[in-house]
Design a protein around this motif. Structure first.
Motif, PDB file in Angstrom:
ATOM      1  N   PRO A   1       0.805  -1.231   0.000  1.00 42.19           N
ATOM      2  CA  PRO A   1       0.000   0.000   0.000  1.00 42.19           C
ATOM      3  C   PRO A   1       0.836   1.277   0.000  1.00 42.19           C
ATOM      4  CG  PRO A   1      -0.947  -1.610   1.497  1.00 42.19           C
ATOM      5  CD  PRO A   1       0.370  -2.165   1.062  1.00 42.19           C
ATOM      6  N   ALA A   2       1.931   1.302   0.761  1.00 42.59           N
ATOM      7  CA  ALA A   2       2.777   2.495   0.782  1.00 42.59           C
ATOM      8  C   ALA A   2       3.420   2.721  -0.579  1.00 42.59           C
ATOM      9  CB  ALA A   2       3.847   2.351   1.862  1.00 42.59           C
ATOM     10  N   ARG A   3       3.881   1.641  -1.206  1.00 39.34           N
ATOM     11  CA  ARG A   3       4.532   1.795  -2.517  1.00 39.34           C
ATOM     12  C   ARG A   3       3.518   2.227  -3.576  1.00 39.34           C
ATOM     13  NH1 ARG A   3       9.594   0.324  -3.487  1.00 39.34           N
ATOM     14  NH2 ARG A   3       9.601  -1.008  -1.624  1.00 39.34           N
ATOM     15  N   GLU A   4       2.320   1.649  -3.546  1.00 34.19           N
ATOM     16  CA  GLU A   4       1.285   2.037  -4.514  1.00 34.19           C
ATOM     17  C   GLU A   4       0.915   3.504  -4.370  1.00 34.19           C
ATOM     18  OE1 GLU A   4      -1.332  -1.960  -5.429  1.00 34.19           O
ATOM     19  OE2 GLU A   4      -1.804  -0.799  -3.635  1.00 34.19           O
ATOM     20  N   LYS A   5       0.710   3.951  -3.137  1.00 29.71           N
ATOM     21  CA  LYS A   5       0.297   5.342  -2.924  1.00 29.71           C
ATOM     22  C   LYS A   5       1.423   6.313  -3.259  1.00 29.71           C
ATOM     23  CE  LYS A   5      -3.378   4.607   0.482  1.00 29.71           C
ATOM     24  NZ  LYS A   5      -3.574   3.185   0.176  1.00 29.71           N
ATOM     25  N   ALA A   6       2.654   5.926  -2.963  1.00 31.85           N
ATOM     26  CA  ALA A   6       3.780   6.792  -3.301  1.00 31.85           C
ATOM     27  C   ALA A   6       3.930   6.902  -4.820  1.00 31.85           C
ATOM     28  CB  ALA A   6       5.059   6.248  -2.675  1.00 31.85           C
ATOM     29  N   CYS A   7       3.770   5.789  -5.525  1.00 32.80           N
ATOM     30  CA  CYS A   7       3.858   5.825  -6.995  1.00 32.80           C
ATOM     31  C   CYS A   7       2.744   6.690  -7.586  1.00 32.80           C
ATOM     32  CB  CYS A   7       3.784   4.410  -7.562  1.00 32.80           C
ATOM     33  SG  CYS A   7       5.267   3.421  -7.276  1.00 32.80           S
ATOM     34  N   LEU A   8       1.547   6.560  -7.042  1.00 30.97           N
ATOM     35  CA  LEU A   8       0.437   7.369  -7.532  1.00 30.97           C
ATOM     36  C   LEU A   8       0.695   8.850  -7.308  1.00 30.97           C
ATOM     37  CD1 LEU A   8      -2.416   7.650  -8.669  1.00 30.97           C
ATOM     38  CD2 LEU A   8      -3.305   7.302  -6.357  1.00 30.97           C
TER      39      LEU A   8
ATOM     40  N   LEU B   1       3.619  10.358  -7.059  1.00 32.93           N
ATOM     41  CA  LEU B   1       4.648  10.788  -8.013  1.00 32.93           C
ATOM     42  C   LEU B   1       4.061  10.973  -9.409  1.00 32.93           C
ATOM     43  CD1 LEU B   1       7.586   8.501  -6.843  1.00 32.93           C
ATOM     44  CD2 LEU B   1       7.561  11.001  -6.777  1.00 32.93           C
ATOM     45  N   GLN B   2       3.176  10.076  -9.820  1.00 34.62           N
ATOM     46  CA  GLN B   2       2.546  10.213 -11.131  1.00 34.62           C
ATOM     47  C   GLN B   2       1.691  11.470 -11.200  1.00 34.62           C
ATOM     48  OE1 GLN B   2       0.494   6.490 -11.559  1.00 34.62           O
ATOM     49  NE2 GLN B   2       2.238   5.452 -12.474  1.00 34.62           N
ATOM     50  N   GLN B   3       0.965  11.768 -10.131  1.00 30.32           N
ATOM     51  CA  GLN B   3       0.137  12.969 -10.112  1.00 30.32           C
ATOM     52  C   GLN B   3       0.978  14.234 -10.196  1.00 30.32           C
ATOM     53  OE1 GLN B   3      -2.004  12.243  -6.469  1.00 30.32           O
ATOM     54  NE2 GLN B   3      -3.704  11.219  -7.512  1.00 30.32           N
ATOM     55  N   GLN B   4       2.209  14.161  -9.722  1.00 33.46           N
ATOM     56  CA  GLN B   4       3.116  15.306  -9.803  1.00 33.46           C
ATOM     57  C   GLN B   4       3.863  15.355 -11.131  1.00 33.46           C
ATOM     58  OE1 GLN B   4       5.477  14.747  -6.131  1.00 33.46           O
ATOM     59  NE2 GLN B   4       4.544  16.636  -5.423  1.00 33.46           N
ATOM     60  N   GLY B   5       3.590  14.387 -12.009  1.00 31.48           N
ATOM     61  CA  GLY B   5       4.265  14.355 -13.291  1.00 31.48           C
ATOM     62  C   GLY B   5       5.577  13.612 -13.292  1.00 31.48           C
ATOM     63  N   GLN B   6       5.955  13.010 -12.163  1.00 29.06           N
ATOM     64  CA  GLN B   6       7.232  12.299 -12.066  1.00 29.06           C
ATOM     65  C   GLN B   6       7.021  10.816 -12.392  1.00 29.06           C
ATOM     66  OE1 GLN B   6       9.720  13.451  -8.613  1.00 29.06           O
ATOM     67  NE2 GLN B   6       8.070  14.854  -8.052  1.00 29.06           N
ATOM     68  N   LEU B   7       6.702  10.545 -13.649  1.00 29.97           N
ATOM     69  CA  LEU B   7       6.330   9.195 -14.043  1.00 29.97           C
ATOM     70  C   LEU B   7       7.501   8.222 -13.947  1.00 29.97           C
ATOM     71  CD1 LEU B   7       4.029   9.896 -17.120  1.00 29.97           C
ATOM     72  CD2 LEU B   7       3.434   9.770 -14.710  1.00 29.97           C
ATOM     73  N   PHE B   8       8.686   8.675 -14.320  1.00 28.98           N
ATOM     74  CA  PHE B   8       9.832   7.773 -14.269  1.00 28.98           C
ATOM     75  C   PHE B   8      10.330   7.588 -12.838  1.00 28.98           C
ATOM     76  CE2 PHE B   8       9.632   8.681 -18.728  1.00 28.98           C
ATOM     77  CZ  PHE B   8      10.062   7.501 -19.323  1.00 28.98           C
ATOM     78  N   ALA B   9      10.147   8.588 -11.997  1.00 28.68           N
ATOM     79  CA  ALA B   9      10.461   8.398 -10.582  1.00 28.68           C
ATOM     80  C   ALA B   9       9.521   7.367  -9.972  1.00 28.68           C
ATOM     81  CB  ALA B   9      10.361   9.728  -9.837  1.00 28.68           C
TER      82      ALA B   9
ATOM     83  N   LEU C   1       8.165   4.895 -11.627  1.00 29.08           N
ATOM     84  CA  LEU C   1       8.607   3.601 -12.138  1.00 29.08           C
ATOM     85  C   LEU C   1       9.820   3.091 -11.368  1.00 29.08           C
ATOM     86  CD1 LEU C   1       8.559   1.286 -14.162  1.00 29.08           C
ATOM     87  CD2 LEU C   1       9.798   2.752 -15.773  1.00 29.08           C
ATOM     88  N   ALA C   2      10.753   3.986 -11.064  1.00 27.60           N
ATOM     89  CA  ALA C   2      11.936   3.577 -10.303  1.00 27.60           C
ATOM     90  C   ALA C   2      11.545   3.088  -8.918  1.00 27.60           C
ATOM     91  CB  ALA C   2      12.914   4.746 -10.196  1.00 27.60           C
TER      92      ALA C   2
ATOM     93  N   LEU D   1       2.191  -3.599 -10.141  1.00 26.50           N
ATOM     94  CA  LEU D   1       2.457  -2.169  -9.971  1.00 26.50           C
ATOM     95  C   LEU D   1       3.513  -1.706 -10.971  1.00 26.50           C
ATOM     96  CD1 LEU D   1       2.156   0.500  -8.429  1.00 26.50           C
ATOM     97  CD2 LEU D   1       3.846  -0.366  -6.785  1.00 26.50           C
ATOM     98  N   GLN D   2       4.570  -2.505 -11.142  1.00 35.00           N
ATOM     99  CA  GLN D   2       5.615  -2.142 -12.095  1.00 35.00           C
ATOM    100  C   GLN D   2       5.054  -2.063 -13.517  1.00 35.00           C
ATOM    101  OE1 GLN D   2       8.336  -5.328 -11.323  1.00 35.00           O
ATOM    102  NE2 GLN D   2       8.786  -4.604  -9.249  1.00 35.00           N
ATOM    103  N   ALA D   3       4.178  -2.999 -13.863  1.00 33.19           N
ATOM    104  CA  ALA D   3       3.593  -2.980 -15.202  1.00 33.19           C
ATOM    105  C   ALA D   3       2.730  -1.751 -15.416  1.00 33.19           C
ATOM    106  CB  ALA D   3       2.771  -4.253 -15.423  1.00 33.19           C
TER     107      ALA D   3
END
Length: 698
Positions: free
Chosen positions: A140-147, A149-157, A159-160, A174-176
């Motif tokens: 859950p923490a990784r999913e929410k953090a990725c979301l 980052l995506q909302q901020q436009g940091q799509l590759f961050a 993904l990393a 999640l990686q996919a």
């Protein structure tokens, strides 16, 4: 079995039937001081789902009084408080609980989520990362953090961060998803295929594999995987698809290709050009029908200005229109007494949208021979131009009526002409028009291709957007204005000019300006712009992207073309119209988009005195700029090839005297339509009267 046990069992059944209010009433009726913690937890859950967050919080407190270690009650309580708008209280309570229970990753994740809800994004990301350092497998923490980052436009961050997770199936999903967000569909397929030996097959993996394979163009794999996934899994994945609601998935029958089109379209809108498939035309035969309540026409609209065989486009539109009901509601005995012609304006865009700004001068300059009535097919919004229209034409809200009832309401006004301002765009209601609420129905301004017989008799264009000999591409009868179909409000105020530093622009250097919707950009044109920056030392490209990811992607693309990212200037969107118009005074040349020209934005730049350069193509959407500039007598700013476009832009950037002369021409052109709103409104009104007086009623 006790009464409370019976109540709990009945409530669980009701919750499974999606009847939370009834479940809560059943539980409340049996509750007393002897009820255990799980009973109060179930009641809190039911009340939350029923939209009663504060009573839910009270029930969850009862659960915690009975069992202080009950983590689900704490998490549900934080969510109930946040839903009640008490975010600060929820955060303070969560911080206290994190101190009391330091070994709970769920509470730390909830705290980060609350920080994000309070707009403390940096603090939220820091806490997410700290949580993952301690509990790397906490999904859950990784999913929410990725979301986030995506909302901020940091799509590759994002993904990393996803790639840093454990090598298990949930993290591969999640990686996919992050790979898809960055436009790497084939890599997403490869990642998902690594787990093709799972037994039984994981439903979510199959659903996501179907979409990823469709994005990569492998329709055989897509269809096989998607057909194996149960509908619940397809719905779950579909809800996570950008711009694609569960209701829209249901309307599209959850086909992997239509979901893939939404993913690909989102990448276009984010200027993500990593995969050639993201720049290819949308396949017309896979487009979902732009029908439903409300209809979803985004993909259909976007398909129009991609390269297509235009006759195929007409055939597809006709096939969709043929599926609509065709029961007319207007009766022959509805003739009215003599008086001004009654003209209806039907639109879904009585809101912060360019359409009201273009329509306002038509109403303001109306003569006594016509009376306008506005109809809202979607809920209207109190946007200043919309409010100003109320003094000139009443507004009838049809958004809550069915197509049939809305058509009956329009028919009651006994119109002479109904003008549709939407076409196959968002929330177009073709079934309403197919019910024939008016004797003559015409499309204008919002849409430039055929609706295929979806209730329209005529389409109004002009000789540039629809040259003679192209009538065969429209089902409707084409009508042409003498010069241009466009109209603009020439009474709009312009604020004081801001300084370059206020706008983030360099004090010296040539400023190429391109303000447009994010989806109108394409890699070929952007490459030409980068060549211009190479050729003009010290120049910058000034844009205002709406989506954060667009700026990140364009900076990456600029670097790939050898342009330092700082030569791309991104200003935030300016909602105040006078201040927005004043910005153009600090630009030197406006560069129009190519795959779909700007319309209102190009008029804004010209109205502010800024020369604009357009590239004229072979479809109506690529001729909007040419239509406007030709009507204003500025034909030297119309280019017919990308090479001419680039050469002309370079010439103007290197010849300040020629550019200054052009500015004078632009100022003089304001006396002509469409910038002369009174004259253009009169010409449009003459067209409406001509249609009413000469075109037969249906």
């Amino acid at each position: 079995m006790s009464i409370q046990q019976q109540a709990a069992r009945r409530a669980e059944q009701l919750l499974a039937e999606n009847r939370p209010s009834k479940a809560a009433r059943v539980l409340q009726a049996a509750a007393d001081s002897s009820a255990p913690a799980p009973y109060w937890l179930l009641l809190g859950h039911a009340l939350r789902l029923a939209g009663e967050p504060l009573p839910a919080w009270e029930a969850l407190q009862c659960a915690l009084h009975r069992d202080n270690s009950l983590l689900p009650a704490r998490l549900a309580g934080l969510q109930a408080l946040s839903e009640a708008g008490q975010l600060t209280q929820a955060l303070h309570l969560c911080q206290q609980w994190c101190t009391e229970f330091p070994d709970s990753p769920d509470l730390h994740t909830a705290q980060a989520w609350l920080l994000r809800s309070l707009q403390q994004t940096d603090a939220a990301l820091t806490l997410y990362r700290h949580t993952l350092e301690r509990w790397p497998a906490h999904l859950p923490a990784r999913e929410k953090a990725c979301l986030l980052l995506q909302q901020q436009g940091q799509l590759f961050a994002a993904l990393a961060l996803a790639d840093d997770g454990p090598d298990d199936l949930p993290h591969r999903l999640l990686q996919a998803e992050c790979l898809l967000a960055t436009g790497q569909a084939q890599q997403a397929v490869a990642r998902l295929s690594q787990t093709d030996t799972d037994t039984p097959p994981e439903p979510l993996r199959l659903a996501l594999l179907g979409i990823a394979a469709a994005c990569a163009g492998d329709m055989d794999t897509a269809g096989h995987a998607f057909s194996q996934a149960p509908e619940t899994a397809r719905q779950a994945i579909a809800k996570r698809a950008p711009g694609w609601s569960a209701q829209q998935c249901e309307q599209a029958r959850l086909l992997p290709e239509t979901l893939a089109l939404h993913y690909l379209n989102e990448q276009r809108c984010h200027a993500s050009w990593h995969d050639p498939a993201h720049c290819a035309p949308l396949a017309l035969d896979t487009l979902p029908a732009p029908l439903g309540d409300p209809p979803d026409n985004v993909l259909w609209f976007q398909a129009l200005w991609r390269p297509h065989d235009r006759m195929t486009l007409r055939e597809r539109a006709e096939a969709l229109a043929a599926r609509l009901p065709a029961t007319p509601v207007r009766q022959a005995n509805t003739a009215r007494a003599d008086g001004p012609y009654r003209i209806g304006l039907l639109s879904a865009d009585w809101c912060p949208h360019p359409a009201p700004r273009l329509i306002l001068p038509l109403l303001r300059h109306a003569s006594p021979r016509v009376r306008y009535i506005r109809y809202a097919s979607a809920p209207p919004v109190a946007y200043p131009p919309v409010v100003a229209m109320q003094a000139h034409a009443p507004l009838v809200d049809l958004s809550r009526l069915s197509d049939l009832h809305a058509a009956q309401r329009i028919a009651a006004d006994q119109l002479d002409l109904l003008i549709d301002l939407s076409g196959w765009t968002s929330q177009f209601r073709p079934a309403l028009l197919k019910h024939r609420p008016a004797p003559r129905q015409l499309g204008w301004l919002g849409y430039f291709s055929t609706c295929g017989g979806a209730g329209l008799d005529h389409v109004l264009l002009d000789p540039i957007m629809a040259p003679q000999g192209e009538d065969r591409y429209w089902w409707e009868t084409l009508l042409r204005m003498p010069e241009t179909l466009w109209l603009y409000d020439d009474q709009q105020a312009i604020a004081a000019t801001p300084s370059r530093s206020e706008l983030g622009l360099p004090e010296q250097g040539f400023v190429f300006c391109s303000i447009h919707s994010d989806y109108k950009l394409d890699p070929t044109l952007f490459a030409a712009w980068m060549q211009l920056l190479h050729a003009v030392p010290g120049s910058v490209l000034w844009q205002t992207p709406r989506l954060p990811a667009v700026a990140e992607h364009l900076r990456r693309e600029a670097k790939r073309h050898g342009i330092p990212p700082e030569r791309l200037i991104f200003s935030p969107y300016e909602p105040d119209l006078p201040r927005y118009l004043a910005r153009y005074h600090q630009a030197d040349l406006f560069l129009d988009t190519a795959c779909c020209n700007t319309g209102t934005t190009l008029l804004d730049a010209l109205y502010s005195g800024l020369p604009t350069l357009t590239l004229c193509g072979n479809t109506p959407s690529t001729r909007k700029g040419a239509s406007i500039l030709h009507a204003l007598g500025l034909d030297t700013l119309i280019c017919h090839s990308l090479a001419d476009y680039s050469a002309r832009a370079l010439q103007l950037a290197r010849e300040p005297q020629g550019l200054a002369a052009l500015r004078q021409q632009v100022q003089h052109a304001r006396q002509r339509p469409p910038l002369n709103s009174r004259l253009q409104a009169q010409q449009l009104e003459n067209m409406w009267c001509h249609v009413i007086e000469t075109c037969p009623a249906h």
